[in-house]
Design a protein around this motif. Sequence first.
Motif, PDB file in Angstrom:
ATOM      1  N   TYR A  70       0.826  -1.211   0.000  1.00  0.00           N
ATOM      2  CA  TYR A  70       0.000   0.000   0.000  1.00  0.00           C
ATOM      3  C   TYR A  70       0.861   1.262   0.000  1.00  0.00           C
ATOM      4  CZ  TYR A  70      -4.923  -1.390   0.468  1.00  0.00           C
ATOM      5  OH  TYR A  70      -6.193  -1.831   0.221  1.00  0.00           O
ATOM      6  N   LEU A  71       1.961   1.211   0.723  1.00  0.00           N
ATOM      7  CA  LEU A  71       2.803   2.402   0.892  1.00  0.00           C
ATOM      8  C   LEU A  71       3.993   2.388  -0.061  1.00  0.00           C
ATOM      9  CD1 LEU A  71       2.859   2.484   4.813  1.00  0.00           C
ATOM     10  CD2 LEU A  71       1.239   3.587   3.259  1.00  0.00           C
ATOM     11  N   ASP A  72       3.840   1.693  -1.166  1.00  0.00           N
ATOM     12  CA  ASP A  72       4.952   1.398  -2.064  1.00  0.00           C
ATOM     13  C   ASP A  72       5.826   2.602  -2.398  1.00  0.00           C
ATOM     14  OD1 ASP A  72       6.560  -0.158  -3.716  1.00  0.00           O
ATOM     15  OD2 ASP A  72       5.341   0.305  -5.471  1.00  0.00           O
ATOM     16  N   ILE A  73       5.223   3.696  -2.843  1.00  0.00           N
ATOM     17  CA  ILE A  73       6.024   4.842  -3.295  1.00  0.00           C
ATOM     18  C   ILE A  73       6.133   5.937  -2.234  1.00  0.00           C
ATOM     19  CG2 ILE A  73       5.523   4.423  -5.743  1.00  0.00           C
ATOM     20  CD1 ILE A  73       3.444   6.655  -5.594  1.00  0.00           C
ATOM     21  N   ASP A  74       5.499   5.736  -1.117  1.00  0.00           N
ATOM     22  CA  ASP A  74       5.531   6.776  -0.081  1.00  0.00           C
ATOM     23  C   ASP A  74       5.710   6.129   1.287  1.00  0.00           C
ATOM     24  OD1 ASP A  74       5.437   9.305   1.026  1.00  0.00           O
ATOM     25  OD2 ASP A  74       3.252   9.281   1.248  1.00  0.00           O
ATOM     26  N   ARG A  75       6.709   5.258   1.395  1.00  0.00           N
ATOM     27  CA  ARG A  75       6.895   4.525   2.643  1.00  0.00           C
ATOM     28  C   ARG A  75       7.491   5.413   3.723  1.00  0.00           C
ATOM     29  NH1 ARG A  75       9.351  -1.251   0.423  1.00  0.00           N
ATOM     30  NH2 ARG A  75       7.465  -1.911  -0.706  1.00  0.00           N
ATOM     31  N   PRO A  76       6.978   5.271   4.942  1.00  0.00           N
ATOM     32  CA  PRO A  76       7.521   6.055   6.063  1.00  0.00           C
ATOM     33  C   PRO A  76       8.803   5.440   6.590  1.00  0.00           C
ATOM     34  CG  PRO A  76       5.805   4.605   6.851  1.00  0.00           C
ATOM     35  CD  PRO A  76       5.864   4.410   5.345  1.00  0.00           C
ATOM     36  N   THR A  77       9.492   6.166   7.431  1.00  0.00           N
ATOM     37  CA  THR A  77      10.611   5.611   8.196  1.00  0.00           C
ATOM     38  C   THR A  77      10.052   5.045   9.498  1.00  0.00           C
ATOM     39  OG1 THR A  77      11.025   7.669   9.380  1.00  0.00           O
ATOM     40  CG2 THR A  77      12.146   7.381   7.247  1.00  0.00           C
ATOM     41  N   ASN A  78      10.877   4.300  10.214  1.00  0.00           N
ATOM     42  CA  ASN A  78      10.450   3.826  11.533  1.00  0.00           C
ATOM     43  C   ASN A  78      10.213   4.995  12.478  1.00  0.00           C
ATOM     44  OD1 ASN A  78      10.271   0.903  11.460  1.00  0.00           O
ATOM     45  ND2 ASN A  78      12.486   0.894  11.123  1.00  0.00           N
ATOM     46  N   ARG A  79      10.991   6.060  12.298  1.00  0.00           N
ATOM     47  CA  ARG A  79      10.784   7.257  13.112  1.00  0.00           C
ATOM     48  C   ARG A  79       9.421   7.875  12.836  1.00  0.00           C
ATOM     49  NH1 ARG A  79      10.880   9.354  17.803  1.00  0.00           N
ATOM     50  NH2 ARG A  79      10.817  11.630  17.786  1.00  0.00           N
ATOM     51  N   ASP A  80       8.989   7.872  11.580  1.00  0.00           N
ATOM     52  CA  ASP A  80       7.649   8.365  11.239  1.00  0.00           C
ATOM     53  C   ASP A  80       6.574   7.540  11.949  1.00  0.00           C
ATOM     54  OD1 ASP A  80       8.693  10.300   9.511  1.00  0.00           O
ATOM     55  OD2 ASP A  80       8.588   8.968   7.767  1.00  0.00           O
ATOM     56  N   GLY A 123      16.247   5.125   3.999  1.00  0.00           N
ATOM     57  CA  GLY A 123      15.690   5.301   5.346  1.00  0.00           C
ATOM     58  C   GLY A 123      14.260   4.845   5.506  1.00  0.00           C
ATOM     59  N   ALA A 124      13.580   4.537   4.401  1.00  0.00           N
ATOM     60  CA  ALA A 124      12.174   4.117   4.470  1.00  0.00           C
ATOM     61  C   ALA A 124      12.071   2.628   4.803  1.00  0.00           C
ATOM     62  CB  ALA A 124      11.487   4.403   3.149  1.00  0.00           C
ATOM     63  N   ILE A 125      10.956   2.231   5.417  1.00  0.00           N
ATOM     64  CA  ILE A 125      10.758   0.818   5.728  1.00  0.00           C
ATOM     65  C   ILE A 125      10.783   0.013   4.430  1.00  0.00           C
ATOM     66  CG2 ILE A 125       9.511   1.242   7.879  1.00  0.00           C
ATOM     67  CD1 ILE A 125       6.902   0.651   6.371  1.00  0.00           C
ATOM     68  N   ALA A 126      11.480  -1.146   4.475  1.00  0.00           N
ATOM     69  CA  ALA A 126      11.710  -1.864   3.223  1.00  0.00           C
ATOM     70  C   ALA A 126      11.344  -3.343   3.282  1.00  0.00           C
ATOM     71  CB  ALA A 126      13.181  -1.730   2.820  1.00  0.00           C
ATOM     72  N   VAL A 153       6.895   0.718  30.513  1.00  0.00           N
ATOM     73  CA  VAL A 153       7.136  -0.717  30.465  1.00  0.00           C
ATOM     74  C   VAL A 153       8.623  -1.026  30.370  1.00  0.00           C
ATOM     75  CG1 VAL A 153       4.884  -1.163  29.427  1.00  0.00           C
ATOM     76  CG2 VAL A 153       6.863  -0.834  27.940  1.00  0.00           C
ATOM     77  N   LYS A 154       8.975  -2.217  30.824  1.00  0.00           N
ATOM     78  CA  LYS A 154      10.375  -2.661  30.808  1.00  0.00           C
ATOM     79  C   LYS A 154      10.846  -2.945  29.383  1.00  0.00           C
ATOM     80  CE  LYS A 154      14.074  -4.777  32.741  1.00  0.00           C
ATOM     81  NZ  LYS A 154      15.024  -4.184  33.709  1.00  0.00           N
ATOM     82  N   ALA A 155       9.988  -3.576  28.580  1.00  0.00           N
ATOM     83  CA  ALA A 155      10.356  -3.896  27.200  1.00  0.00           C
ATOM     84  C   ALA A 155       9.103  -4.065  26.358  1.00  0.00           C
ATOM     85  CB  ALA A 155      11.200  -5.172  27.144  1.00  0.00           C
ATOM     86  N   ILE A 156       9.240  -3.753  25.069  1.00  0.00           N
ATOM     87  CA  ILE A 156       8.175  -3.948  24.087  1.00  0.00           C
ATOM     88  C   ILE A 156       8.705  -4.877  23.007  1.00  0.00           C
ATOM     89  CG2 ILE A 156       6.754  -2.858  22.301  1.00  0.00           C
ATOM     90  CD1 ILE A 156       6.825  -0.285  23.999  1.00  0.00           C
ATOM     91  N   PHE A 157       7.955  -5.935  22.720  1.00  0.00           N
ATOM     92  CA  PHE A 157       8.303  -6.839  21.635  1.00  0.00           C
ATOM     93  C   PHE A 157       7.176  -6.798  20.606  1.00  0.00           C
ATOM     94  CE2 PHE A 157      10.187  -8.716  25.516  1.00  0.00           C
ATOM     95  CZ  PHE A 157      11.529  -8.668  25.157  1.00  0.00           C
ATOM     96  N   GLY A 158       7.527  -6.579  19.358  1.00  0.00           N
ATOM     97  CA  GLY A 158       6.528  -6.520  18.297  1.00  0.00           C
ATOM     98  C   GLY A 158       7.174  -6.725  16.950  1.00  0.00           C
ATOM     99  N   CYS A 159       6.359  -6.725  15.888  1.00  0.00           N
ATOM    100  CA  CYS A 159       6.878  -6.855  14.529  1.00  0.00           C
ATOM    101  C   CYS A 159       7.668  -5.601  14.164  1.00  0.00           C
ATOM    102  CB  CYS A 159       5.741  -7.066  13.544  1.00  0.00           C
ATOM    103  SG  CYS A 159       4.823  -8.613  13.797  1.00  0.00           S
ATOM    104  N   GLU A 160       8.748  -5.798  13.403  1.00  0.00           N
ATOM    105  CA  GLU A 160       9.624  -4.684  13.057  1.00  0.00           C
ATOM    106  C   GLU A 160       9.944  -4.687  11.560  1.00  0.00           C
ATOM    107  OE1 GLU A 160      13.067  -4.191  15.651  1.00  0.00           O
ATOM    108  OE2 GLU A 160      12.187  -5.660  17.018  1.00  0.00           O
ATOM    109  N   PHE A 161      10.144  -3.482  11.020  1.00  0.00           N
ATOM    110  CA  PHE A 161      10.600  -3.319   9.645  1.00  0.00           C
ATOM    111  C   PHE A 161      12.066  -2.888   9.635  1.00  0.00           C
ATOM    112  CE2 PHE A 161       6.015  -2.404   8.670  1.00  0.00           C
ATOM    113  CZ  PHE A 161       5.841  -3.400   7.708  1.00  0.00           C
ATOM    114  N   ALA A 162      12.853  -3.465   8.725  1.00  0.00           N
ATOM    115  CA  ALA A 162      14.177  -2.928   8.417  1.00  0.00           C
ATOM    116  C   ALA A 162      13.999  -1.766   7.457  1.00  0.00           C
ATOM    117  CB  ALA A 162      15.049  -4.011   7.786  1.00  0.00           C
ATOM    118  N   GLU A 163      14.967  -0.856   7.430  1.00  0.00           N
ATOM    119  CA  GLU A 163      14.910   0.296   6.537  1.00  0.00           C
ATOM    120  C   GLU A 163      15.881   0.126   5.376  1.00  0.00           C
ATOM    121  OE1 GLU A 163      13.574   3.761   9.718  1.00  0.00           O
ATOM    122  OE2 GLU A 163      15.694   3.546   9.196  1.00  0.00           O
ATOM    123  N   GLY A 164      15.490   0.655   4.209  1.00  0.00           N
ATOM    124  CA  GLY A 164      16.358   0.605   3.041  1.00  0.00           C
ATOM    125  C   GLY A 164      17.376   1.724   3.060  1.00  0.00           C
TER     126      GLY A 164
END
Length: 293
Positions: A66-76, A148-151, A134-145
Amino acid sequence: MASAPQNKIAIVYDYDLTLSPLYMQDDVLFPHFGIDPKQFWLQCNALVEEEGYDNELAYLKVILDYLDIDRPTNRDLEELGAKLHFSPGVPGFFDELNGVLTDQHRIAGVEVEHYIVSSGLKALLDGSRLAPQVKAIFGCEFAEGSNGAIAFPRRVISHTTKTQYLFRINKGMLDHRDDVNDHMPAEQRPVPFENMIYVGDGPTDVPCFTLMKRYGGHAIAVYNPNDGSGKSFRKCFQLAAHAERVKHIAPSDFRGGSHLRMLLDEMVTEVADRITRRMRDDREDGRVRAPGY
């Protein structure tokens, strides 16, 4: 090797429909990017049913499509997480639960720690008001290209792999670089399973509920009291009355005096009392008495 103090109480929460009445994607991601939820989940279901995708990988792929050409960064995504909405009493109850501990508990070094284990996006939770609590958060994560955008998905947590994170908490191995499969004697594990409480909303939490039941921990299934269809309540009722996965169900209301808070308060108190008694007994067993006359 010396045994661990084992004076920590870990409360572990699912996120979607547990700490929030909404799925985090529906709450902030879809409105921000103009995604039609119905079409989004139809595409996810098609990948699962027609192409054999795992559920979590399907939704991560569709997000990237969905976000193919306008992918956010993890910071976004973290900034977007600041807009997440929560169940009543969240996040204030985290600090309030610590108030259940008595002076005796604190003298014994008893502490309450909170963890979130979610199949949702970790970046959204990292940017939310929950993160400092909280002490820690575990969840799904994206690597960035390179831009800098999620890839690409870097880490995926499914309902079946959630139990890995209960073992990480049990062994104190919160860093993904630690091999959670390494052997560790029970007495060296900082958070025994009987010192854990798991709070989730339904069938996707069954593996964690089962683990708690098997190893002596506590588990609570929560439902949305504002769900007029009754579906939310019925799935919890089935887990308790028929599947026997949990002993307790409660509305997802974390405010003081609510059914859920009374359960949590009692469970924390019970575990803290047991830890304190054990530490007192250990001291007395190790004390050398003076000879009598």
